[in-house]
Design an enzyme around this catalytic site. Structure first.
Site, PDB file in Angstrom:
ATOM      1  N   ASN A 260       5.545   2.181  -5.464  1.00 40.75           N
ATOM      2  CA  ASN A 260       5.921   1.754  -6.806  1.00 40.75           C
ATOM      3  C   ASN A 260       4.986   2.242  -7.911  1.00 40.75           C
ATOM      4  O   ASN A 260       5.424   2.562  -9.011  1.00 40.75           O
ATOM      5  CB  ASN A 260       6.022   0.225  -6.845  1.00 40.75           C
ATOM      6  CG  ASN A 260       6.938  -0.237  -7.957  1.00 40.75           C
ATOM      7  OD1 ASN A 260       7.823   0.506  -8.360  1.00 40.75           O
ATOM      8  ND2 ASN A 260       6.706  -1.436  -8.451  1.00 40.75           N
TER       9      ASN A 260
ATOM     10  N   PRO B  49       0.849  -1.209   0.000  1.00 40.43           N
ATOM     11  CA  PRO B  49       0.000   0.000   0.000  1.00 40.43           C
ATOM     12  C   PRO B  49       0.876   1.247   0.000  1.00 40.43           C
ATOM     13  O   PRO B  49       1.899   1.286   0.676  1.00 40.43           O
ATOM     14  CB  PRO B  49      -0.776  -0.100   1.306  1.00 40.43           C
ATOM     15  CG  PRO B  49      -0.593  -1.480   1.798  1.00 40.43           C
ATOM     16  CD  PRO B  49       0.666  -2.011   1.194  1.00 40.43           C
ATOM     17  N   GLU B  50       0.463   2.249  -0.732  1.00 41.33           N
ATOM     18  CA  GLU B  50       1.210   3.500  -0.756  1.00 41.33           C
ATOM     19  C   GLU B  50       0.509   4.512   0.156  1.00 41.33           C
ATOM     20  O   GLU B  50      -0.501   4.190   0.783  1.00 41.33           O
ATOM     21  CB  GLU B  50       1.314   3.988  -2.209  1.00 41.33           C
ATOM     22  CG  GLU B  50       1.933   2.894  -3.083  1.00 41.33           C
ATOM     23  CD  GLU B  50       2.334   3.341  -4.482  1.00 41.33           C
ATOM     24  OE1 GLU B  50       2.631   4.523  -4.672  1.00 41.33           O
ATOM     25  OE2 GLU B  50       2.353   2.473  -5.373  1.00 41.33           O
TER      26      GLU B  50
ATOM     27  N   ARG C  35      11.954  -3.041  -6.484  1.00 41.98           N
ATOM     28  CA  ARG C  35      10.640  -3.306  -7.076  1.00 41.98           C
ATOM     29  C   ARG C  35      10.725  -3.204  -8.597  1.00 41.98           C
ATOM     30  O   ARG C  35      11.653  -2.614  -9.131  1.00 41.98           O
ATOM     31  CB  ARG C  35       9.607  -2.270  -6.557  1.00 41.98           C
ATOM     32  CG  ARG C  35       9.527  -2.163  -5.032  1.00 41.98           C
ATOM     33  CD  ARG C  35       8.869  -3.372  -4.386  1.00 41.98           C
ATOM     34  NE  ARG C  35       7.502  -3.554  -4.867  1.00 41.98           N
ATOM     35  CZ  ARG C  35       6.452  -2.868  -4.399  1.00 41.98           C
ATOM     36  NH1 ARG C  35       6.605  -1.963  -3.477  1.00 41.98           N
ATOM     37  NH2 ARG C  35       5.250  -3.101  -4.877  1.00 41.98           N
TER      38      ARG C  35
ATOM     39  N   LYS D 242       4.150   5.800   4.943  1.00 39.72           N
ATOM     40  CA  LYS D 242       3.480   4.497   4.991  1.00 39.72           C
ATOM     41  C   LYS D 242       3.271   4.018   6.420  1.00 39.72           C
ATOM     42  O   LYS D 242       3.060   2.831   6.663  1.00 39.72           O
ATOM     43  CB  LYS D 242       4.301   3.477   4.192  1.00 39.72           C
ATOM     44  CG  LYS D 242       4.427   3.860   2.711  1.00 39.72           C
ATOM     45  CD  LYS D 242       5.282   2.883   1.954  1.00 39.72           C
ATOM     46  CE  LYS D 242       5.413   3.310   0.489  1.00 39.72           C
ATOM     47  NZ  LYS D 242       6.311   2.417  -0.260  1.00 39.72           N
TER      48      LYS D 242
ATOM     49  N   ARG E  42      12.936  11.235  10.561  1.00 42.22           N
ATOM     50  CA  ARG E  42      13.656  10.406   9.607  1.00 42.22           C
ATOM     51  C   ARG E  42      12.997  10.431   8.217  1.00 42.22           C
ATOM     52  O   ARG E  42      13.667  10.274   7.203  1.00 42.22           O
ATOM     53  CB  ARG E  42      13.696   8.968  10.154  1.00 42.22           C
ATOM     54  CG  ARG E  42      14.437   7.957   9.319  1.00 42.22           C
ATOM     55  CD  ARG E  42      14.706   6.690  10.124  1.00 42.22           C
ATOM     56  NE  ARG E  42      13.502   5.946  10.518  1.00 42.22           N
ATOM     57  CZ  ARG E  42      12.747   5.228   9.692  1.00 42.22           C
ATOM     58  NH1 ARG E  42      13.038   5.181   8.408  1.00 42.22           N
ATOM     59  NH2 ARG E  42      11.689   4.575  10.140  1.00 42.22           N
TER      60      ARG E  42
END
Ligand SMILES: [Zn+2]
Length: 295
Positions: free
Chosen positions: A191, A2-3, A284, A51, A151
Site C-alpha cells: 500500500n 510489510p511490503e 486498503r 511478500k 503464480r
C-alpha cells in the site's frame, strides 16, 4: 502489512544469522505442529519473493511464511525468552542461545516509517527469532514453492523482467491503483509503494490499466527497485525527493518521508492541494493528490 522491502530484509537477516547452521525449531504453544520436519536440520538458505519467505531445510522441506497484516518477527541474542503472546514458531541457534545476551537494539515497529533502523545490530548477533501472527506458516515442498513463484508477478527486488506485468496491465480494464496491489501482477508492492509510485509518476490511480502509458509503467517499475531496496536497508520508506521537501537539507523528517501515503487532508508538497483518501480501494486505503495525479 510489510511490503517486499521488509520481507527481503528479513530473508537477508535470517540467512546471515542461520544459513549453513543447524537450526532448532519449535512451536511451544502447539500453534506450529510440523516441528519434527525441521528441528535440528541445517538451514540451506532463505528465499524471498514478493511478500513470501521460504526457509530451505533441504529434503524437499521449505518453511513458507507469509506475514499478512498482523505477522511480525522478534529477534534477540542470548537465551530464549519466556514464552509469551501468541507465539507461532521459534527458530534458534543452539550454541548461540548459551551465550549471554548483547543489546541488539532492534525496535518493534507499529508503522515502518517511524523506525529508521539505525539501532539495528548486525544479523550475525541474532541467536533466536520468534514469529507471531503470520497469515501462513507451513512446510512446503519444492513443487509447492515453484507453483507459488509461477503464480506471482515479477518482483522488483529480484531483478525480474517486468514484461509479463506490463502485458497484463495493457490488457486490463481494472484501475492501475488496483492492479499495483495484485501480487500476480507485481510481487512485493504494497500500500505505501502503490501510493508513492503512482504519485511519483503523476499517475491517477483510477486510470484503466490498458490506457496507462508504457513510459509511466516503466518509470514506476524502474523506481520500485531502488526505492524498495533503500527501504530494505533501514525499513524506513522514504519516497520524497529532497527538492520537494520543506526541509531540503539534513535528515528526512518523519512527516516528510511520503508524498501522499497517510497525508490525507494535508497539502501536497508540490502543488499545495489537499491530499485525498479513499477507503477500501483494493482492500486498503488509497491516498493521492487530485491535481498532480489528475490523469
Ligand atoms: Zn499535488
Amino acid at each position: 502489512m510489510p511490503e517486499g522491502n521488509e520481507i527481503h530484509r528479513w530473508a537477508a537477516r535470517h540467512a546471515a544469522a542461520f544459513a549453513g547452521k543447524t537450526v532448532r525449531v519449535d512451536g511451544p504453544q502447539g500453534r506450529f505442529t510440523d516441528t519434527a520436519l525441521l528441528d535440528g536440520r541445517k538451514l540451506l538458505g532463505v528465499k524471498a519473493v514478493g511478500k513470501h519467505l521460504g526457509y530451505d531445510f533441504g529434503r524437499d522441506r521449505i518453511l513458507h511464511i507469509h506475514l499478512g497484516l498482523q505477522g511480525d518477527f522478534t529477534e534477540g541474542s542470548g537465551p530464549l525468552p519466556a514464552v509469551k503472546g501468541a507465539l507461532r514458531l521459534r527458530m534458534w541457534n543452539a550454541a548461540a542461545v548459551k551465550k549471554p545476551a548483547v543489546e541488539l537494539g532492534s525496535r518493534k515497529h507499529s508503522w515502518y516509517s517511524e523506525d529508521d533502523g539505525t539501532a539495528n545490530s548486525p544479523a550475525e548477533q541474532i541467536a533466536w527469532v520468534e514469529l507471531r501472527g503470520p497469515m501462513d506458516c507451513t512446510v512446503y515442498s519444492q513443487q509447492m514453492w515453484e507453483t507459488l513463484e509461477r503464480r506471482l508477478g515479477p518482483d522488483p527486488l529480484n531483478g525480474d523482467d517486468p514484461e509479463r506485468a506490463f502485458a497484463k496491465i495493457a490488457k486490463s480494464r481494472k484501475p492501475i491503483g488496483v492492479l499495483l496491489m495484485e501480487q500476480d501482477v507485481f510481487a512485493g508492492i504494497g500500500n505505501i509503494y502503490r501510493a508513492e509510485l503512482l504519485y511519483r509518476a503523476r499517475q491517477s490511480p483510477f486510470t484503466q490499466g490498458a490506457t496507462v502509458p508504457r513510459k509511466v509503467l516503466e518509470k514506476m517499475w524502474n523506481e520500485a527497485g531502488p526505492l524498495m531496496r533503500a527501504g530494505m536497508v533501514d525499513r524506513r520508506i522514504v519516497t520524497t525527493l529532497a527538492k520537494d521537501r520543506p526541509h531540503k537539507k539534513g535528515s528526512v523528517l518523519k512527516e516528510e518521508t511520503h508524498y501522499v501515503y497517510r497525508r490525507n487532508g494535508k497539502p501536497c508538497w508540490v502543488c499545495g492541494t489537499k491530499v485525498m483518501k479513499m477507503e477500501g480501494f483494493a482492500g486498503r486505503n488509497l491516498f493521492w493528490c487530485p491535481v498532480c495525479q489528475a490523469v
